[in-house]
Motif scaffolding. Sequence first.
Motif, PDB file in Angstrom:
ATOM      1  N   SER B 280      11.797  78.008 -14.919  1.00  0.00           N
ATOM      2  CA  SER B 280      10.488  78.312 -14.355  1.00  0.00           C
ATOM      3  C   SER B 280       9.756  79.313 -15.246  1.00  0.00           C
ATOM      4  O   SER B 280       8.534  79.290 -15.344  1.00  0.00           O
ATOM      5  N   ASP B 281      10.508  80.170 -15.916  1.00  0.00           N
ATOM      6  CA  ASP B 281       9.889  81.231 -16.701  1.00  0.00           C
ATOM      7  C   ASP B 281       9.255  80.731 -17.997  1.00  0.00           C
ATOM      8  O   ASP B 281       8.449  81.418 -18.593  1.00  0.00           O
ATOM      9  N   ILE B 282       9.633  79.554 -18.423  1.00  0.00           N
ATOM     10  CA  ILE B 282       9.106  79.137 -19.712  1.00  0.00           C
ATOM     11  C   ILE B 282       8.229  77.896 -19.605  1.00  0.00           C
ATOM     12  O   ILE B 282       7.898  77.276 -20.610  1.00  0.00           O
ATOM     13  N   LEU B 283       7.863  77.551 -18.403  1.00  0.00           N
ATOM     14  CA  LEU B 283       7.000  76.388 -18.252  1.00  0.00           C
ATOM     15  C   LEU B 283       5.601  76.682 -18.772  1.00  0.00           C
ATOM     16  O   LEU B 283       4.843  75.766 -19.087  1.00  0.00           O
ATOM     17  N   GLY B 284       5.254  77.949 -18.820  1.00  0.00           N
ATOM     18  CA  GLY B 284       3.911  78.282 -19.262  1.00  0.00           C
ATOM     19  C   GLY B 284       2.885  78.067 -18.174  1.00  0.00           C
ATOM     20  O   GLY B 284       1.692  78.042 -18.438  1.00  0.00           O
ATOM     21  N   LEU B 285       3.358  77.892 -16.955  1.00  0.00           N
ATOM     22  CA  LEU B 285       2.439  77.706 -15.834  1.00  0.00           C
ATOM     23  C   LEU B 285       2.324  79.009 -15.060  1.00  0.00           C
ATOM     24  O   LEU B 285       3.273  79.786 -15.003  1.00  0.00           O
ATOM     25  N   PRO B 286       1.168  79.247 -14.457  1.00  0.00           N
ATOM     26  CA  PRO B 286       1.037  80.427 -13.606  1.00  0.00           C
ATOM     27  C   PRO B 286       1.774  80.207 -12.285  1.00  0.00           C
ATOM     28  O   PRO B 286       1.261  79.569 -11.365  1.00  0.00           O
ATOM     29  N   LEU B 287       2.989  80.712 -12.216  1.00  0.00           N
ATOM     30  CA  LEU B 287       3.834  80.497 -11.042  1.00  0.00           C
ATOM     31  C   LEU B 287       4.033  81.795 -10.271  1.00  0.00           C
ATOM     32  O   LEU B 287       4.191  82.864 -10.869  1.00  0.00           O
ATOM     33  N   THR B 288       4.026  81.686  -8.980  1.00  0.00           N
ATOM     34  CA  THR B 288       4.313  82.822  -8.105  1.00  0.00           C
ATOM     35  C   THR B 288       5.427  82.371  -7.176  1.00  0.00           C
ATOM     36  O   THR B 288       5.187  81.694  -6.182  1.00  0.00           O
ATOM     37  N   LEU B 289       6.656  82.723  -7.507  1.00  0.00           N
ATOM     38  CA  LEU B 289       7.782  82.157  -6.768  1.00  0.00           C
ATOM     39  C   LEU B 289       8.455  83.168  -5.846  1.00  0.00           C
ATOM     40  O   LEU B 289       8.648  84.331  -6.218  1.00  0.00           O
TER      41      LEU B 289
END
Lengths: 350, 350
Positions: B280-289
């Motif tokens: 999840s950390d390297i997808l390059g997407l703005p994620l809020t998990l």
Amino acid sequence: MTARRGGGPTMHDVGRLAQVSAMTVSRVLKNDPGVSEATRERVFAAVDRLGYRRNETARSLRLGGSGMIGLVVTNLANPFYSRLALGVQEVLTEHGFRMMLSNTGEQTEREPGLVDGLIDHRVEGLIVVPAGSRQQHLADAMRHVPVVLAARPPAGLDTDCVLVEDFHGAREATACLLAEGHTRIAFLGNPPALYTGAERLRGFWAAHEESGVEPDNTLIRQGLVDAATAERAALELLDLPEGPTALFCTNNRISQGAIRALYKAGTTLPLAGFDDFDLSDILGLPLTLVSYDADEIGRQAARLLIDRLGHRDAEPPASRRVTVPTRVIRYGPHGHPGGRAFGSTPPPTA
Amino acid sequence: MTARRGGGPTMHDVGRLAQVSAMTVSRVLKNDPGVSEATRERVFAAVDRLGYRRNETARSLRLGGSGMIGLVVTNLANPFYSRLALGVQEVLTEHGFRMMLSNTGEQTEREPGLVDGLIDHRVEGLIVVPAGSRQQHLADAMRHVPVVLAARPPAGLDTDCVLVEDFHGAREATACLLAEGHTRIAFLGNPPALYTGAERLRGFWAAHEESGVEPDNTLIRQGLVDAATAERAALELLDLPEGPTALFCTNNRISQGAIRALYKAGTTLPLAGFDDFDLSDILGLPLTLVSYDADEIGRQAARLLIDRLGHRDAEPPASRRVTVPTRVIRYGPHGHPGGRAFGSTPPPTA
DNA sequence: CTGTTAGCGCGTTCAG
DNA sequence: CTGAACGCGCTAACAG
């Protein structure tokens, strides 16, 4: 919670309530045809009333078979193993067996103990993914029950096993990279003492030979055990003055470590490796993954074991070796060495 | 494979070889102090020679306790469940219990049967992640053994459970999106009949109320059961004339489906959701998990159960409810609505 | 159609 | 320090 220690109603209790002997209760519960409809109903009524459940422990003691087989894996959290377990489960259920699962938690030295534990519980057979290179404890186990190995071949043992096309898969994936013109491919591998490690290196090497490319020993790193060690190794390689132009990883955890290293280094290299994984298709990285069906390994292993259990009294058949096929899948952009920046992401190729 | 059906040496066999009674063998194996050193050695020698293993089946019949607890989950291949299983395993092992694992394979209707099976095998307790909303079979099970629920609260049952901060986590993550100015956040949820689904929607809603933002009902999709259904739902939402500017997903599979939808639609939206996942950390997407420790759920559940087993004869303590904390983690670029293209990837924020 | 006997492998209890 | 008897809950084999 009515149960006293060791409590719960017995067949006797049910029998008393239904005014029959325990034997008749046993017959009813076994669907034995020789019981009058009237008593059947009385028995079932009593069973319901008491919430009676037949004691499988006593049953297997009497019957001399637990209906249970043991599965030993190293790490359930790795999808490879959980999938394999599900495959085993599936086939066992079809055949009326239950599975008893043991997890070493990557502690190789615990494996013998777990195997013994399963034997103590009188599993009728064992499926093991051996964690280490020593298999003496499995030879011991075979004195008691049939043993089938999954994903690793027997070493000094004569027994069935289910293998992946390790050599073939590694060769094919490596060949893809070579065909694109890569001549400096790094190898990130698990310990070579593990069969898969050795075999996948062999495939990597063979592909090079077939392309007339000399593998560079300085780009080969073995003994990686998890994503963290793989990440470190990959970072080192990327830092080399004459670094690799592509990477080959021997399993999913190593691939993920390497991918993280690429990300941190802010670079993109084509990566080939064993095991497909979640979201691999949308990373936007040029990936060449050797995919195979881990469930199928489990299913096949269970079939081999059950078959062998069928021949228990007869002469044991010669040991068999089943192979599960691999398939190379390619994701992301592919081209010649020196590819594009991280993140340019046309839809998947395959 | 020496074993005949039901075979293998018994204590009697060992005793005969060691010239003692079975009773003495039993004592030696139990480390009973009252045995002379000489006989001890003779017994151990005989044990070795015969490859004797104590029969745990017979043992638990006699002792009136199997030392086994049952764990029921829906899908081992989901890391949430495999992690939970490992946590359970860990604590059980510390306390000398073994785990018997049953997997429903997402077939809710199989759960009662699996629970019965475990009771038949005389597990001393049960940890269940109930798959459906009906829990009558668990009430039945409680007539036999203590039951602890994991990740779902009891419904019409009086028993211990371990919960995640579903409401709190969902509210906090949603609040992050709202704080960035999003006012049109889509909700992609599992069936609301599941506690987690309902609770996480409640958190989503509460966050909106606190920000004075009216949630748009047309952006709420519930009843998603896997990545595929989530992907379809997300694609539909993205295709709306007045689509969302951000997404909220109630679990890892739904997040992954939604991410795949974003990828296919060639767009990028901030995504918040429950469960962290690999890479999840390297997808390059703005994620809020919303992250939490699934192992810990298992550990806590096992502790509650073992504690309850300790009070077996005494008055059962009142049922308890333990909560496992959540933590919001943010990955990738974050900013105001209308963010950047897929693939621009500065290092993680947190 | 149903009941009685015996024993699966072990451990508790009580005698030596 | 060691052994004999008994039973945990169930069922195969044999009565009736």
